[in-house]
Enzyme design. Structure first.
Site, mmCIF file in Angstrom:
data_model
loop_
_atom_site.group_PDB
_atom_site.id
_atom_site.type_symbol
_atom_site.label_atom_id
_atom_site.label_comp_id
_atom_site.label_asym_id
_atom_site.label_seq_id
_atom_site.Cartn_x
_atom_site.Cartn_y
_atom_site.Cartn_z
ATOM 1 N N THR A 201 0.847 -1.202 0.000
ATOM 2 C CA THR A 201 0.000 0.000 0.000
ATOM 3 C C THR A 201 0.876 1.244 0.000
ATOM 4 O OG1 THR A 201 -0.395 -0.661 2.294
ATOM 5 C CG2 THR A 201 -2.258 -0.731 0.820
ATOM 6 N N SER A 234 3.052 -2.231 4.085
ATOM 7 C CA SER A 234 3.074 -0.781 3.835
ATOM 8 C C SER A 234 4.267 -0.447 2.964
ATOM 9 C CB SER A 234 3.244 -0.035 5.159
ATOM 10 O OG SER A 234 4.562 -0.213 5.653
ATOM 11 N N ASP A 235 4.162 0.620 2.172
ATOM 12 C CA ASP A 235 5.391 1.160 1.592
ATOM 13 C C ASP A 235 6.249 1.613 2.773
ATOM 14 O OD1 ASP A 235 7.411 2.028 -0.013
ATOM 15 O OD2 ASP A 235 6.159 3.248 -1.325
ATOM 16 N N TRP A 236 7.536 1.758 2.504
ATOM 17 C CA TRP A 236 8.494 1.958 3.596
ATOM 18 C C TRP A 236 8.258 3.279 4.340
ATOM 19 C CZ3 TRP A 236 8.365 -2.556 2.233
ATOM 20 C CH2 TRP A 236 9.332 -3.515 2.523
ATOM 21 N N ALA A 238 5.241 4.157 5.428
ATOM 22 C CA ALA A 238 3.933 4.707 5.055
ATOM 23 C C ALA A 238 2.888 4.531 6.160
ATOM 24 C CB ALA A 238 3.436 4.055 3.777
#
Ligand code: BGC
Length: 811
Positions: A201, A234-236, A238
């Site tokens: 995401t 999650s994106d890093w 995020a």
């Protein structure tokens, strides 16, 4: 809809449930939180090993950000899409799974299936296309290939992460219809056809809710409607809130060790803020992934028979030549045998093979155009001139540098030494040289020698935050503290280096260089990172002189081949472009060379569209994307004609002034997708504007005659004939156009494609199944797909603008 569960799935599910039942709340919460930059914690009590993730998408970097452990670098995703060949994308996936296994990686953080909404998008090179069907088809094949090798994928970035400006905070306001028909569509196609084991995401917000908390899009659409059963990471950095993320369907928060999950999640359950069954759902998804990739004891991995080994270099070369798009050719290509060639351009010697940011990998070797042509052309037929250098800024110190990283404690004693294949140090989390701990580490000195290639004023610079001392050949040029102007946690990676020294050096005479950095580990950053760069720039020769030298070389050669390129300060993750011009004086160079030699071939080395204002004045234009590590070898194959260039444009190329959708800068925090479903060719057609080169365009070395198109049910059969002089491969493109134009819908859209291979004079047949979705629109009143009945023209051709045969279908 989800695939039916097999017996093996059921068996894995039983192991997952049993493992879940044995975990207490703290262990469950811990499992959902990264333990460092790339991994999840092992839970030996249930026989779970640590899950390892890595970028993605053109190679597998592994857990270290250096070239110590090299990776095969395939061409950029735009290039892969330009092949219009799902079978080739699948083979790319097979190779990447093999690379992942070699490096102990279980999940590849790829593919990127955001769309080319605006050509200014900085990460354009890392996504496939402006068209959701092409994106989804290539993406599904890629995911199938990786997963058939027993390695998971995270299709990213879910969703509408189509530009980089303010990417952590931007609220993209997108109609449900545009989401469904464009931005969600590739994800849906991939979930349906390739059953990805993961999704990532995005940083951004969509319609007011940040994507790591988007209950509607994640729980209702992705999991509910589409039946996705993989894990959601999650994106890093995020994930922002514990309860919001878990309620919004986020399974794993990365990177660690400090995230909104782990202890904060266990606490939120204990104080009643979060229901434990939500945590269980997330853990189940992670354990299912672990079972699939074979790191959960007792569960049979999803893949037990591995595919045959793929030769990475061969595949990189094959994809590259199949991706090159010949957009113009008046007969200059293929090159005449034994003719002389003047090769021109900085990127012909220092090739730009991949895009910047998290997609970076470190190949063991790179074949530049100069290397490739030197090997392929007869001795004495090739000359080289720089012509123009687009690198107006400093780049990571690389060619001519022999460096190592010496780590010291506060007393100045050496506590360890790391390798430094170039001037960029990036040690994340526990990834430190042997014997070094964050507690003891006080300074890192990048030290060694530099042997210049040219005599003159060499510029050295520093990228990074904190204290630095730069010493060259005994002279201290800088001893101070650098602070960033911009508030982006990744500034160390994406910011510009600052010039700090300019000594006069002599070609071939080595000098000592040393850059010492005093490390800092700020409290507010969730992970300890040591990151900084020694940057360098060659002496700058007078631009006029460089152009004159290139013109002279071109004048006396049979053919001039000019390689023009973008730089990593133009195209990268972390920022968008502000224009589409080639940097530096490259346009001027091309014009001057073309004026001196009518046989001028321009090779465009960029990951995404650039303006080619001289295109009508040159003999041929070949787009080579970021062609991966074997790019120069593939270029020689195509220029000499041992192979034809196989690519077709996955995205419209035109000038910024004409491009209908360009905006990437939010206003008051929001970026409104006001154009609705009209992006890419859908928008160019709606606005009646002619691009430089249309979607789908690309020439090979033979000609094709389209003879007929027939439709039976939903099957379109197209007959084509190779009417040229050599064997070739044609990408037959099928567009669907409502017979009665409807202002609410595009004039036509890609509904399918298939390739035909045939020898000279031979016929071939392309068979395309029209998907039901090609006839549907998303109805915002009923919140459902509506099949739009009526008469459609099936238009078949070589690009969206070059339509050769038609048929009618009434549905
Ligand atoms: C990127 C992701 C990437 C992640 C890990 C993020 O900044 O947006 O695509 O997978 O970093 O490197």
């Amino acid at each position: 809809m989800a695939a039916r569960r097999t017996q093996a799935d059921e068996a894995r599910e039983a192991v997952v449930e049993a493992a879940l039942a044995r975990l207490d709340l703290d262990a469950k919460a811990r499992l959902l939180s990264g333990q460092d930059m790339w991994t999840l914690p092992a839970l030996p009590g249930i026989g779970l090993k640590s899950l390892v993730m890595s970028d993605g998408p053109i190679g597998v970097r592994g857990v270290r950000w250096t070239s110590d452990d090299p990776s095969v670098a395939l061409p950029s995703p735009t290039a892969l899409a330009a092949t219009w060949d799902p079978a080739l994308a699948r083979r790319a996936g097979t190779l990447l799974a093999q690379e992942a296994r070699r490096k102990g990686v279980h999940v590849l953080l790829a593919p990127t299936v955001n769309l080319h909404r605006s050509p200014l998008g900085g990460r354009h090179f890392e996504a496939y296309s402006e068209d959701p069907y092409l994106t989804g088809t290539i993406g599904a094949a890629y995911v199938s290939g990786v997963q058939a090798g027993g390695v998971g994928t995270t299709v990213k970035h879910f969703v509408a992460n189509d530009a980089e400006t303010d990417r952590f905070t931007v609220d993209n306001t997108v109609s449900e219809r545009a989401l469904r028909e464009l931005y969600l569509a590739p994800f849906e196609i991939i979930v349906e056809n390739a059953h990805p084991w993961g999704i990532m995401t995005a940083y951004n917000t969509v319609n007011g809710t940040t994507m790591t908390e988007h209950h509607h899009l994640v729980n209702e659409v992705l999991r509910g409607e589409w039946g996705f059963d993989g894990f959601n990471v999650s994106d890093w950095m995020a994930a922002r809130s514990t309860a919001g993320a878990i309620e919004g369907g986020l399974d794993v928060a990365m990177p660690g060790p400090r995230t909104v999950y782990g202890e904060p999640l266990a606490r939120a359950v204990r104080n009643g803020e979060v229901a434990e069954d939500k945590v269980d759902d997330a853990v189940r998804n992670v354990l299912r992934l672990a079972a699939r990739v074979g790191i959960l004891d007792g569960a049979e991995p999803a893949v037990t028979d591995l595919p045959e080994t793929v030769d990475g270099r061969d595949l990189a070369r094959e994809i590259a030549r199949r991706s090159f798009v010949l957009v113009r050719n008046d007969g200059a290509l293929p090159l005449r045998p034994n003719g002389t060639v003047a090769l021109i351009g900085a990127a012909a010697r220092d090739a730009r093979v991949l895009g910047g940011g998290s997609a970076t990998v470190f190949p063991a070797g790179v074949v530049s155009p100069l290397d490739g042509l030197t090997a392929a052309l007869p001795d004495g037929t090739l000359t080289y001139a720089v012509g123009a250098d687009p690198n107006t800024e400093l780049a990571v110190a690389d060619k001519g540098f022999e460096l190592r990283a010496v780590c010291r404690d506060a007393a100045g004693d050496v506590i360890g030494t790391g390798s430094a294949p170039n001037g960029h140090i990036q040690w994340m989390g526990s990834d430190l040289p042997e014997g070094v701990t964050h507690e003891a580490l006080h300074s890192v000195e990048l030290t060694g020698t530099f042997t210049p290639r040219d005599t003159g004023a060499h510029t050295f610079g520093i990228k990074g935050i904190g204290g630095f001392r730069l010493v060259i050949d005994g002279t201290t040029y800088y001893d101070d503290v650098q602070r960033p102007a911009k508030d982006d946690p990744f500034i160390t990676f994406f910011g510009a280096p600052v010039p700090r020294a300019q000594p006069e050096l002599t070609a071939g005479t080595p000098v000592e260089v040393s850059l010492t950095h005093l490390v800092e580990f700020p409290e507010d950053v969730p992970m300890k990172v040591v990151g900084f760069t020694l940057a360098h720039q060659e002496p700058q020769r007078a631009p006029d002189e460089l152009i004159a030298e290139a013109v002279e070389a071109a004048r006396t050669a049979d053919t001039a081949v000019v390689v023009v390129a973008t730089t990593d300060r133009v195209e990268s993750e972390g920022f968008d472009r502000t224009d589409l011009r080639l940097p530096g004086r490259q346009d001027e160079l091309v014009r001057a060379v073309a004026a001196a030699n009518p046989n001028t071939v321009v090779v465009v080395n960029s990951g995404s569209p650039v303006e080619l204002p001289w295109r009508a004045d040159v003999a041929a234009v070949l787009l080579s994307w970021f062609p991966g590590q074997e790019g120069g070898a593939a270029l020689a194959d195509v220029l000499t004609g041992t192979h034809e260039p196989g690519g077709r444009l996955p995205t419209t190329w035109g000038s910024l002034a004409d491009a209908p959708v360009t905006e990437v800068v939010p206003t008051s925090g929001a970026l409104s997708y006001t154009e609705g479903v009209f992006i890419g060719y859908r928008a160019w057609e709606k606005h009646g504007r002619a691009p430089s080169y249309p979607f789908g365009h690309g020439l090979g070395y033979t000609d094709w005659t389209y003879e007929s198109a027939e439709v039976k049910g939903s099957t379109v059969t197209v007959r084509v004939r190779n009417s040229g002089g050599r064997a070739g491969r044609e990408v037959v493109q099928v567009y669907l156009a409502p017979s009665e134009p409807d202002a609410d819908r595009p004039a036509r859209w890609l509904a399918g494609f298939a390739a035909v291979e045939a020898g000279p004079g031979e016929r071939g047949e392309a068979v395309v199944e029209l998907p039901r979705r090609a006839f549907e629109v998303w109805d915002e009143k009923t919140n459902a797909w509506t099949f739009v009945k009526g008469s459609y023209e099936i238009q078949v051709g070589r690009s969206i603008a070059d339509r050769r045969v038609t048929a009618t279908i009434n549905v």
